[in-house]
Enzyme design. Structure first.
Site, PDB file in Angstrom:
ATOM      1  N   LYS A  98     -72.800 -33.316  88.039  1.00 30.23           N
ATOM      2  CA  LYS A  98     -73.854 -33.630  89.336  1.00 30.23           C
ATOM      3  C   LYS A  98     -75.202 -33.129  89.161  1.00 30.23           C
ATOM      4  CE  LYS A  98     -72.959 -31.778  93.418  1.00 30.23           C
ATOM      5  NZ  LYS A  98     -71.847 -30.976  92.671  1.00 30.23           N
TER       6      LYS A  98
ATOM      7  N   THR B 200     -76.814 -32.292  86.380  1.00 30.80           N
ATOM      8  CA  THR B 200     -77.401 -32.971  85.393  1.00 30.80           C
ATOM      9  C   THR B 200     -78.118 -34.711  85.959  1.00 30.80           C
ATOM     10  OG1 THR B 200     -76.073 -31.965  83.848  1.00 30.80           O
ATOM     11  CG2 THR B 200     -76.998 -33.749  83.037  1.00 30.80           C
TER      12      THR B 200
ATOM     13  N   ARG C 119     -80.495 -26.603  94.330  1.00 23.77           N
ATOM     14  CA  ARG C 119     -80.229 -24.962  94.837  1.00 23.77           C
ATOM     15  C   ARG C 119     -80.296 -23.973  93.679  1.00 23.77           C
ATOM     16  NH1 ARG C 119     -74.093 -25.116  96.388  1.00 23.77           N
ATOM     17  NH2 ARG C 119     -74.201 -26.727  94.805  1.00 23.77           N
TER      18      ARG C 119
ATOM     19  N   LYS D  73     -67.584 -20.719  86.383  1.00 20.61           N
ATOM     20  CA  LYS D  73     -68.369 -21.950  86.665  1.00 20.61           C
ATOM     21  C   LYS D  73     -69.602 -22.266  85.794  1.00 20.61           C
ATOM     22  CE  LYS D  73     -70.624 -24.615  90.342  1.00 20.61           C
ATOM     23  NZ  LYS D  73     -71.919 -24.738  89.755  1.00 20.61           N
TER      24      LYS D  73
ATOM     25  N   ALA E  10     -70.821 -24.532  98.420  1.00 20.71           N
ATOM     26  CA  ALA E  10     -70.452 -25.624  99.297  1.00 20.71           C
ATOM     27  C   ALA E  10     -68.967 -25.472  99.572  1.00 20.71           C
ATOM     28  CB  ALA E  10     -70.407 -26.929  98.485  1.00 20.71           C
TER      29      ALA E  10
ATOM     30  N   PHE F 169     -70.290 -29.235  94.949  1.00 16.62           N
ATOM     31  CA  PHE F 169     -68.984 -29.980  94.744  1.00 16.62           C
ATOM     32  C   PHE F 169     -68.775 -31.156  95.021  1.00 16.62           C
ATOM     33  CE2 PHE F 169     -67.974 -24.979  95.179  1.00 16.62           C
ATOM     34  CZ  PHE F 169     -67.879 -24.725  93.801  1.00 16.62           C
TER      35      PHE F 169
ATOM     36  N   PHE G 210     -69.922 -39.837  78.700  1.00 13.78           N
ATOM     37  CA  PHE G 210     -69.603 -38.699  77.566  1.00 13.78           C
ATOM     38  C   PHE G 210     -69.074 -39.603  76.314  1.00 13.78           C
ATOM     39  CE2 PHE G 210     -68.857 -36.113  80.776  1.00 13.78           C
ATOM     40  CZ  PHE G 210     -68.774 -34.516  80.236  1.00 13.78           C
TER      41      PHE G 210
ATOM     42  N   TRP H  46     -77.687 -37.200  79.741  1.00 12.70           N
ATOM     43  CA  TRP H  46     -77.477 -36.141  79.441  1.00 12.70           C
ATOM     44  C   TRP H  46     -77.971 -36.105  77.781  1.00 12.70           C
ATOM     45  CZ3 TRP H  46     -74.821 -34.131  74.789  1.00 12.70           C
ATOM     46  CH2 TRP H  46     -74.644 -32.862  74.780  1.00 12.70           C
TER      47      TRP H  46
END
Length: 558
Positions: free
Chosen positions: A73, A75, A96, A107, A275, A303, A383, A411
């Site tokens: 998210k 990224t 954030r 994480k 979150a 999240f 991916f 990415w």
């Protein structure tokens, strides 16, 4: 096939001096307080001077429920900001700050990844500009002053059994969840049971992220309810006379942090409430400043959309008067397969049937976001193992839900890999089709607000709450807090309160374990299921492999 790690890519970044990044936004050098050469805070005087400027368009990036496969998210947020700048739009990113707890736990960091990152990555994931330390210090100053007041005679007649202000630290440490303080005799005060939360769950964090200036910050800090007397009269932070000193500790932390992406585009990184246990959005002051400086502001909410997006809409936008123009829902083929029952070790093999089986999780998030009146597009974060058939299955499913899915390769390719999504977001935002509205009104009762979120967003059948919790909510309504929104604290891994229940479950219940009043932040925290406000470290924490290598560089953060 070998890929460079995020930290290797970040180290190769051709960063520009932060004054040049500020210049792109029209921020004078005198209004930037530099922290080294690549990060700076923006002065309150400059922010105040922007008041009469028109606002740009606000774009929310949210996601499906997180899986061990990874969704990307942040990224995608960074990539979209770069992509909008690439197609000639003046775009600013707002995300954030990262908490040390998950960085050293499980994480990981929060600066994006691949060729869609915000830099300096190491500093952002460690101490950065010290904002979290300031929040921790301000919070614990209040804790110390409460105990000190009781020690020196307790003129406010605080009932020590009803002190509701816990302590915090920015680390995962389960041993501190439930402790007894002031042991050791008369000199150390009066023993009582208390505990620690993680800093990102602190009401001070929420207050900093929702305050519009220092004056508003001090008022909100003063409004914090810290304890009650024997007759249940609330004791406020201002009664303890801590609000002024806390504001002093937070005066620099209140100023937004300006950094840059790998492509030298501006990004504000400020505030960091989780979150799953807090409201999960960057600061209002950073978002509003960005809206005055850019034509487009791309921000994220933590999240999945059931947590971050719901709180962004129902808490942040409601409180700050923000109106999002469009939303992006991030998903991956890999995550669809995991929701369809595939084990992480088997994600590399094509499995169209599992993709289709897992798509209802995505579908529910699409309908939930639409229910707020905000148009949505799905970003398939690509991916290399994704097959054409799997991607087409996701696209076809999303089309059936009345939305469009776009493959994004930011990415691997930075802004060049996300141009199609950038154009789609511009057309959505400029179409004026957003008709944003929170899903419940201020005047609805607190328990009905909890039920509304549980039934409309989580698709639960019922909310289970003890009589004592319902009575507490009623008491807060009678005390004048009934207009507050609710901030649901629950697992991020499922629509339900069971982290192992993937997909789009129905027929489940939402058990409410505890409710907490955040009178300064302006919401009620509703703790559901087994969620913890002080996380623990996993069996093999990331901290075990973080070190400084022979060249003096940090290794293991990613």
């Amino acid at each position: 096939m070998s890929f460079k790690t995020d930290i290797e890519i970040a180290r190769e970044a051709k960063k520009k001096p932060i004054m040049e990044i500020g210049e792109k936004l029209g921020i004078p050098a005198a209004d930037l307080l530099p922290y080294g050469h690549d990060k700076a805070k923006v002065s309150q005087d400059f922010i105040t001077s922007l008041a009469d400027r028109p606002d740009g368009k606000l774009i929310l990036v949210t996601a499906i429920n997180p899986t061990p496969a990874g969704e990307g998210k942040t990224t995608t947020t960074v990539g979209l900001g770069d992509g909008l700048n690439r197609i000639g739009k003046k775009a600013v990113i707002c995300i954030r700050e990262a908490s040390l707890g998950p960085n050293f736990g499980m994480k990981g960091g929060a600066a994006g990844g691949g060729y869609a990152q915000v830099v300096p990555m190491e500093e952002m994931n460690l101490h950065f500009t010290g904002d979290f330390h300031a929040i921790t210090s301000a919070h614990n100053l209040l804790s110390a002053m409460i105990d000190n007041h009781i020690y020196w005679g307790n003129s406010l007649e605080i009932d020590q059994r009803r002190v509701v202000w816990r302590r915090v630290m920015d680390m995962n440490d389960r041993a501190l969840r439930d402790v007894v303080s002031s042991l050791g005799g008369v000199a150390n005060g009066f023993p009582r049971q208390t505990g620690f939360d993680i800093t990102v769950a602190s009401e001070v964090m929420a207050i900093l992220c929702l305050s519009k200036d220092l004056e508003d910050l001090q008022k909100r800090l003063g409004d914090i309810v810290v304890a009650y007397t024997r007759d249940r009269t609330p004791i406020y932070c201002r009664d303890i006379k801590a609000d002024g000193a806390m504001t002093v500790l937070l005066k620099d932390a209140m100023q937004p942090n300006l950094v840059q992406t790998l492509e030298n585009n501006p990004a504000f990184v400020h505030g960091g409430p989780f979150a799953n246990i807090a409201h999960g959005c960057n600061s209002v002051i950073a978002t509003k400043t960005a809206l005055k400086l850019g034509d487009y502001v791309v921000t994220e909410a933590g999240f999945g959309a059931d947590l971050g997006a719901e709180k962004f809409f129902d808490i942040k936008c409601r409180k700050a008067g923000l109106k999002p123009a469009a939303s992006v829902l991030v998903a991956t083929v890999r995550a669809m397969k995991m929701n369809g029952g595939v084990a992480k070790a088997d994600l590399g093999a094509e499995n169209v049937a599992a993709v289709k089986k897992g798509c209802p999780n995505l579908g529910r998030h699409i309908s939930n976001v639409k229910s707020f009146g905000v148009p949505v597009v799905v970003a398939i974060n690509h991916f290399h193992s994704d097959t054409d058939a799997e991607i087409e299955a996701v696209k076809a499913y999303v089309a059936e839900q009345g939305a469009e899915a776009i493959v994004c390769k930011h990415w691997a390719h930075g802004s060049a890999g996300i141009e199609e999504l950038a154009h789609k977001v511009v057309s959505m935002a400029e179409s004026g089709t957003s008709n944003f509205s929170p899903i419940y009104p201020d005047e609805m009762s607190l328990f009905e607000k909890i039920e509304t979120v549980a039934k409309r967003i989580y698709h639960a059948d019922e909310v289970i709450a003890d009589k004592s919790i319902r009575a507490q909510l009623k008491a807060w309504e009678e005390a004048g807090y009934g207009h507050f929104p609710v901030c649901m604290a629950k697992t991020q891994y499922s629509f339900s309160t069971d982290p192992n229940l993937r997909g789009a479950p129905t027929g489940h219940s939402v058990p409410v374990r505890e409710v907490r009043l955040s009178a300064g932040a302006g919401f009620i925290v509703v703790i559901c299921g087994e969620i913890m406000t002080m996380p623990g470290l996993p069996r093999a924490p990331a901290a075990e492999t973080i070190r400084i290598n022979e060249s003096g560089f940090v290794e293991g953060l990613f």
